[in-house]
Design a protein around this motif. Structure first.
Motif, PDB file in Angstrom:
ATOM      1  N   ILE A   1      48.641  40.650  44.312  1.00 31.20           N
ATOM      2  CA  ILE A   1      47.647  40.053  45.202  1.00 31.20           C
ATOM      3  C   ILE A   1      46.295  39.966  44.500  1.00 31.20           C
ATOM      4  O   ILE A   1      45.543  39.000  44.673  1.00 31.20           O
ATOM      5  CB  ILE A   1      47.528  40.857  46.511  1.00 31.20           C
ATOM      6  CG1 ILE A   1      46.760  40.065  47.576  1.00 31.20           C
ATOM      7  CG2 ILE A   1      46.885  42.191  46.315  1.00 31.20           C
ATOM      8  CD1 ILE A   1      47.539  38.978  48.196  1.00 31.20           C
ATOM      9  N   ALA A   2      45.975  40.967  43.652  1.00 33.79           N
ATOM     10  CA  ALA A   2      44.709  40.935  42.922  1.00 33.79           C
ATOM     11  C   ALA A   2      44.676  39.780  41.925  1.00 33.79           C
ATOM     12  O   ALA A   2      43.670  39.067  41.804  1.00 33.79           O
ATOM     13  CB  ALA A   2      44.488  42.265  42.196  1.00 33.79           C
ATOM     14  N   VAL A   3      45.776  39.573  41.208  1.00 37.07           N
ATOM     15  CA  VAL A   3      45.841  38.460  40.257  1.00 37.07           C
ATOM     16  C   VAL A   3      45.724  37.126  40.989  1.00 37.07           C
ATOM     17  O   VAL A   3      45.016  36.212  40.547  1.00 37.07           O
ATOM     18  CB  VAL A   3      47.157  38.527  39.453  1.00 37.07           C
ATOM     19  CG1 VAL A   3      47.367  37.244  38.654  1.00 37.07           C
ATOM     20  CG2 VAL A   3      47.138  39.722  38.514  1.00 37.07           C
ATOM     21  N   ALA A   4      46.431  37.002  42.125  1.00 38.96           N
ATOM     22  CA  ALA A   4      46.384  35.745  42.885  1.00 38.96           C
ATOM     23  C   ALA A   4      44.974  35.453  43.383  1.00 38.96           C
ATOM     24  O   ALA A   4      44.497  34.315  43.319  1.00 38.96           O
ATOM     25  CB  ALA A   4      47.366  35.816  44.055  1.00 38.96           C
ATOM     26  N   VAL A   5      44.286  36.474  43.903  1.00 45.29           N
ATOM     27  CA  VAL A   5      42.934  36.271  44.418  1.00 45.29           C
ATOM     28  C   VAL A   5      41.963  35.937  43.284  1.00 45.29           C
ATOM     29  O   VAL A   5      41.109  35.057  43.425  1.00 45.29           O
ATOM     30  CB  VAL A   5      42.469  37.519  45.194  1.00 45.29           C
ATOM     31  CG1 VAL A   5      40.984  37.429  45.532  1.00 45.29           C
ATOM     32  CG2 VAL A   5      43.275  37.665  46.472  1.00 45.29           C
ATOM     33  N   ALA A   6      42.090  36.625  42.139  1.00 49.97           N
ATOM     34  CA  ALA A   6      41.213  36.330  41.002  1.00 49.97           C
ATOM     35  C   ALA A   6      41.387  34.878  40.557  1.00 49.97           C
ATOM     36  O   ALA A   6      40.398  34.158  40.322  1.00 49.97           O
ATOM     37  CB  ALA A   6      41.515  37.281  39.847  1.00 49.97           C
TER      38      ALA A   6
ATOM     39  N   VAL B   1      43.416  42.027  34.782  1.00 51.13           N
ATOM     40  CA  VAL B   1      43.331  42.597  36.131  1.00 51.13           C
ATOM     41  C   VAL B   1      44.405  43.663  36.317  1.00 51.13           C
ATOM     42  O   VAL B   1      44.148  44.759  36.834  1.00 51.13           O
ATOM     43  CB  VAL B   1      43.478  41.490  37.202  1.00 51.13           C
ATOM     44  CG1 VAL B   1      43.523  42.098  38.598  1.00 51.13           C
ATOM     45  CG2 VAL B   1      42.325  40.504  37.098  1.00 51.13           C
ATOM     46  N   THR B   2      45.634  43.354  35.897  1.00 45.98           N
ATOM     47  CA  THR B   2      46.738  44.311  36.069  1.00 45.98           C
ATOM     48  C   THR B   2      46.552  45.538  35.181  1.00 45.98           C
ATOM     49  O   THR B   2      47.049  46.618  35.510  1.00 45.98           O
ATOM     50  CB  THR B   2      48.082  43.644  35.737  1.00 45.98           C
ATOM     51  OG1 THR B   2      48.140  43.339  34.329  1.00 45.98           O
ATOM     52  CG2 THR B   2      48.251  42.359  36.523  1.00 45.98           C
ATOM     53  N   ALA B   3      45.859  45.375  34.048  1.00 43.84           N
ATOM     54  CA  ALA B   3      45.626  46.518  33.169  1.00 43.84           C
ATOM     55  C   ALA B   3      44.470  47.382  33.667  1.00 43.84           C
ATOM     56  O   ALA B   3      44.508  48.615  33.570  1.00 43.84           O
ATOM     57  CB  ALA B   3      45.343  46.027  31.752  1.00 43.84           C
ATOM     58  N   LEU B   4      43.416  46.767  34.200  1.00 45.54           N
ATOM     59  CA  LEU B   4      42.244  47.516  34.642  1.00 45.54           C
ATOM     60  C   LEU B   4      42.433  48.181  36.002  1.00 45.54           C
ATOM     61  O   LEU B   4      41.848  49.239  36.262  1.00 45.54           O
ATOM     62  CB  LEU B   4      41.031  46.578  34.703  1.00 45.54           C
ATOM     63  CG  LEU B   4      40.425  46.148  33.368  1.00 45.54           C
ATOM     64  CD1 LEU B   4      39.414  45.027  33.581  1.00 45.54           C
ATOM     65  CD2 LEU B   4      39.751  47.339  32.690  1.00 45.54           C
ATOM     66  N   LEU B   5      43.255  47.570  36.872  1.00 43.62           N
ATOM     67  CA  LEU B   5      43.360  48.080  38.235  1.00 43.62           C
ATOM     68  C   LEU B   5      43.873  49.528  38.294  1.00 43.62           C
ATOM     69  O   LEU B   5      43.309  50.336  39.046  1.00 43.62           O
ATOM     70  CB  LEU B   5      44.239  47.147  39.074  1.00 43.62           C
ATOM     71  CG  LEU B   5      44.305  47.475  40.567  1.00 43.62           C
ATOM     72  CD1 LEU B   5      42.908  47.523  41.176  1.00 43.62           C
ATOM     73  CD2 LEU B   5      45.160  46.450  41.306  1.00 43.62           C
ATOM     74  N   PRO B   6      44.931  49.914  37.558  1.00 44.09           N
ATOM     75  CA  PRO B   6      45.354  51.318  37.622  1.00 44.09           C
ATOM     76  C   PRO B   6      44.237  52.287  37.212  1.00 44.09           C
ATOM     77  O   PRO B   6      44.081  53.347  37.817  1.00 44.09           O
ATOM     78  CB  PRO B   6      46.533  51.375  36.637  1.00 44.09           C
ATOM     79  CG  PRO B   6      47.051  49.985  36.596  1.00 44.09           C
ATOM     80  CD  PRO B   6      45.842  49.116  36.731  1.00 44.09           C
ATOM     81  N   TRP B   7      43.456  51.923  36.187  1.00 41.17           N
ATOM     82  CA  TRP B   7      42.349  52.793  35.769  1.00 41.17           C
ATOM     83  C   TRP B   7      41.286  52.874  36.857  1.00 41.17           C
ATOM     84  O   TRP B   7      40.756  53.950  37.147  1.00 41.17           O
ATOM     85  CB  TRP B   7      41.737  52.249  34.485  1.00 41.17           C
ATOM     86  CG  TRP B   7      40.629  53.121  33.958  1.00 41.17           C
ATOM     87  CD1 TRP B   7      40.738  54.185  33.110  1.00 41.17           C
ATOM     88  CD2 TRP B   7      39.237  53.004  34.280  1.00 41.17           C
ATOM     89  NE1 TRP B   7      39.509  54.742  32.872  1.00 41.17           N
ATOM     90  CE2 TRP B   7      38.562  54.038  33.577  1.00 41.17           C
ATOM     91  CE3 TRP B   7      38.500  52.138  35.074  1.00 41.17           C
ATOM     92  CZ2 TRP B   7      37.193  54.221  33.665  1.00 41.17           C
ATOM     93  CZ3 TRP B   7      37.127  52.316  35.166  1.00 41.17           C
ATOM     94  CH2 TRP B   7      36.485  53.338  34.467  1.00 41.17           C
TER      95      TRP B   7
END
Length: 777
Positions: free
Chosen positions: A425-430, A382-388
């Motif tokens: 927040i994205a990691v927590a929600v996933a 998630v942390t790798a894909l989100l910036p892209w």
């Protein structure tokens, strides 16, 4: 490069952090607060196993119902213990009656002396409740005089409700349910109990990974606070002769100083949280501060890993930045991010989890390393894909209002910074979505139907042997909120006084109740019926011969009994069993009260089924108060259509407690990150205000800068969370069913945290939007 040069460069960076004036101090403090919050939660997490172990040890040390060691004889070192547990407004209250039988009787942990009859020793939380207006109904149930409080060694938590009171006449009830004679407190069996089944063990692993991953992401983001201004300051070092490698090491030293200070802050935050832990209760779980002792090994690991991660993250971040003597090349349009390597992380996670698909409950334990590694890779993905994703989307956003254009342009120039802010927040929600799917999917495996008919009764009260049943039933009929009372007694009858070859259940009640459990041809007082069609009843047809002598309450082995001879009457009739309110079909004999020998009344146990008016407030508390007046040993029980495994419930409760802490960290860290971003843009905001831009427009632009990455992050988190949840369900061999309401609620909670953080940052934003912000020294 030798170690000495590394040390000198790192030390120089640390000096710059602390002697660089207000700018340097502000950045170090922001980094320290962000890292400190993460470190505090990591320390609290490492303390959880210790807290659970201490709670378990305390529970074992006060164990008093030794089922494997019954029938002790009276001696100078024995004490009679009666279970007096109760419930008050859905909270469990642990209670015991104590009657010492000699001068050497053992004291339970936490007590200095035995309470006398009429006296009571209570926990601090129960003492506070009894003294409050909220405890009025409970005071009626526990009228004894409070003489002392239970010490910490006798409690499993600071908010536990517990009491010991003096008992009298317990000897006549020895070896009946809930009353025993013991010569020591403490669990005699040192076994660890039944191990967790594979699915529950996997649940524990996934819960820990999901709760700790956002913490790691926030710590990694915190060490990069103020990165843009730092890079501009580093450009000055190139003017005085440092090369690019030395510059990066100096930057790493600056980040290292913030991380080390964050360890100090984290320790302080942990000590504050540890102290607060003794005064709060989360989901009926409480601890004493002394329980929260982190494992020394794990604490050292945190102390080493956090500074090392700060250095590593800084060096990796600066690999894509060219710091030249006259400026930072990052201000130019950055190269487009590559997608292929970012996809390798979630695909690698799926590859680690795939071999365990279909394993389920019965094929051994899941590989802990593969489970942990697979979940970690999916969440890191998630942390790798989100910036892209953010970069690809904002690059295509077009024209619109001024506030929209300001926000989009800012995101196009620094999409990486925006993505970092919402990564946590994205990691927590996933993780939350995946866990929600997993818990919902396997819940049915740990939930069983009780088969109790809650439309016919909502509570059941056991009336101990020797307590008259009819006066007890009358008391409940007069209790506020009780609509109907079904009273009966039950026991067993055998064909011999001791070790009978055949035995059958006997049920004693009036005709109205007997019709609840069987279809009767007709019924009058004095009738006796032999029941056919009862579940698991094969002996009744072998015993239902009129004139045959049966023995009520026969003895088995060395068990004591007070068997009563009873001759089946000549007018014995037959009835057909029907499902009773407990969901079973009774067998044996149905007896109207006058047909039972008077000597048998003390050896059968009374039961009351209560139908309640649920609209009456505290109706269950009124019932429990009546039960306490009828007999201190009566056991009111609330009926439910289903009940859940305690281990499953404990894991889910632990998840909710941990999620509460993580949500607090998310909110606090996001707020710190938002304030840091606003501080970075202080001069830009002041310049726009000075040129006449309306504050409303700037406020909306800041809101859009937060909302766009958050929306994209939550969409990506939902996709990854659903994927992970489906894979975990496949691993447990559970049918895949998506509860969309749960997915939306998890996403909504994440969005709600961001909205709250944005509102809290508005005062700071309004203060920064002033023309005097253009001043400089």
């Amino acid at each position: 490069m030798n170690v000495r040069q590394w040390y000198r460069d790192l030390a120089m960076g640390a000096r710059f952090a602390f002697v660089g004036g207000r700018e340097g101090w502000t950045r170090v403090l922001l980094t320290a607060v962000g890292v400190g919050l993460g470190v505090a939660l990591l320390l609290l997490t490492t303390a959880i196993p210790s807290a659970l172990s201490v709670r378990h040890d305390r529970e074992r040390a006060r164990t008093d119902i030794h089922y494997t060691e019954s029938h002790k004889t009276r001696a100078g070192n024995t004490v009679l213990v009666a279970n007096a547990d109760t419930t008050y407004r859905e909270k469990d209250v642990r209670g015991r009656e104590l009657e010492p039988e000699g001068g050497r009787a053992p004291l339970p942990p936490g007590l200095d002396r035995f309470p006398a009859p009429g006296e009571m020793v209570v926990s601090p939380a129960l003492k506070k409740l009894l003294a409050s207006d909220e405890g009025k109904l409970l005071r009626e149930r526990l009228p004894d005089r409070v003489t002392a409080t239970i010490g910490e060694s006798g409690l499993i938590g600071s908010a536990e409700l517990a009491f010991y009171r003096g008992g009298k006449g317990l000897e006549s009830h020895v070896d009946t349910p809930g009353v025993t004679r013991i010569d020591r407190f403490g669990e005699p069996d040192q076994s660890s109990g039944e191990p967790l089944d594979p699915v529950l063990l996997m649940l524990v692993l996934v819960v820990f990974v999901v709760l700790l991953m956002p913490v790691g992401v926030f710590i990694a983001a915190a060490v990069r606070f103020g990165g843009e201004r730092r890079d501009r300051r580093l450009a000055a070092l190139r003017l005085v002769g440092s090369d690019s490698r030395m510059t990066r090491r100096i930057a790493a030293g600056e980040a290292l100083s913030g991380a080390v200070l964050g360890l100090v802050f984290g320790t302080v935050f942990f000590l504050i949280g540890r102290r607060l832990a003794g005064s709060v209760e989360v989901l009926d779980i409480s601890v004493f501060p002394s329980y929260m002792n982190p494992s020394p090994v794990l604490a050292v690991l945190v102390a080493v890993a956090v500074p090392a991660a700060a250095v590593l993250v800084t060096l990796l971040a600066l690999r894509g930045v060219v710091i030249e003597p006259l400026g930072v090349v990052r201000t130019a349009r950055p190269a487009r991010r590559r997608l292929w390597w970012r996809l390798l992380l979630p695909l690698g996670g799926l590859a680690m989890l795939y071999p365990m698909v279909g394993k389920g409950h019965s094929n051994g334990n899941f590989n802990q390393y593969l489970v942990t590694g697979g979940v970690v890779l999916l969440l890191v993905g998630v942390t790798a894909l989100l910036p892209w994703v953010v970069e690809a989307v904002v690059a295509r956003l077009g024209s619109g209002p001024v506030a929209w254009q300001l926000a989009v342009r800012r995101l196009q120039l620094s999409s990486g910074t925006a993505a970092r802010m919402v990564n946590g927040i994205a990691v927590a929600v996933a993780g939350a979505i995946a866990l929600q799917l997993l818990f919902a999917g396997v819940q049915s495996s740990y939930t069983r139907e009780t088969h109790k008919d809650v439309s016919r009764a909502q509570m059941q009260v056991r009336v101990p042997s020797g307590t008259p049943l009819e006066p007890a039933a009358r008391s409940f009929r007069e209790t506020k909120g009780v609509r109907q009372v079904s009273a009966f007694s039950e026991g067993y009858a055998g064909d011999r006084r001791k070790d009978p070859e055949h035995s059958a259940q006997i049920t004693v009640g009036d005709c109205a109740y007997l019709r609840e459990v069987a279809t009767l041809p007709s019924c009058h007082e004095g009738d006796v019926f032999a029941v056919r069609g009862g579940e698991y009843d094969t002996d009744t047809p072998k015993m239902d011969k009129p004139g045959r002598t049966l023995y009520i309450d026969p003895s088995y082995g060395d068990l004591p009994s007070a068997e009563v001879a009873w001759t089946l009457p000549g007018g014995l009739r037959h009835a057909v069993s029907r499902t009773d309110p407990t969901g079973v079909k009774r067998g044996g004999f149905l007896i109207t009260p006058s047909a039972l020998p008077a000597k048998a009344l003390p050896v059968v146990e009374g039961q009351l089924y209560l139908k309640l008016d649920e609209s009456v407030p505290d109706v269950r508390e009124f019932v429990r108060n009546t039960a306490a007046t009828v007999s201190p040993l009566s056991e009111p029980m609330v009926w439910a259509a289903s009940e859940q495994s305690r281990k499953f419930t404990s894991i889910r409760t632990g998840l909710f407690g941990g999620a509460t802490c993580v949500l607090f960290l998310i909110g606090a860290s996001l707020l710190v990150s938002q304030l840091e971003q606003l501080r970075e843009r202080k001069k830009l905001l002041s310049a726009l205000v000075a040129f006449g831009t309306r504050r409303r427009t700037l406020s909306l632009s800041v809101l859009w800068q937060t909302a766009i990455p958050i929306a994209l992050g939550l969409l990506l988190a939902s996709a990854v969370g659903l994927t992970l949840g489906v894979v975990l369900l496949k691993m447990t061999a559970t049918a895949v069913s998506v509860d969309w309401w749960s997915v939306l609620s998890m996403t909504g909670i994440g969005a709600g945290v961001v909205v709250a953080v944005t509102l809290l940052s508005l005062p700071a934003l309004l203060r920064l939007m002033r023309p005097d912000g253009l001043r400089t020294e």
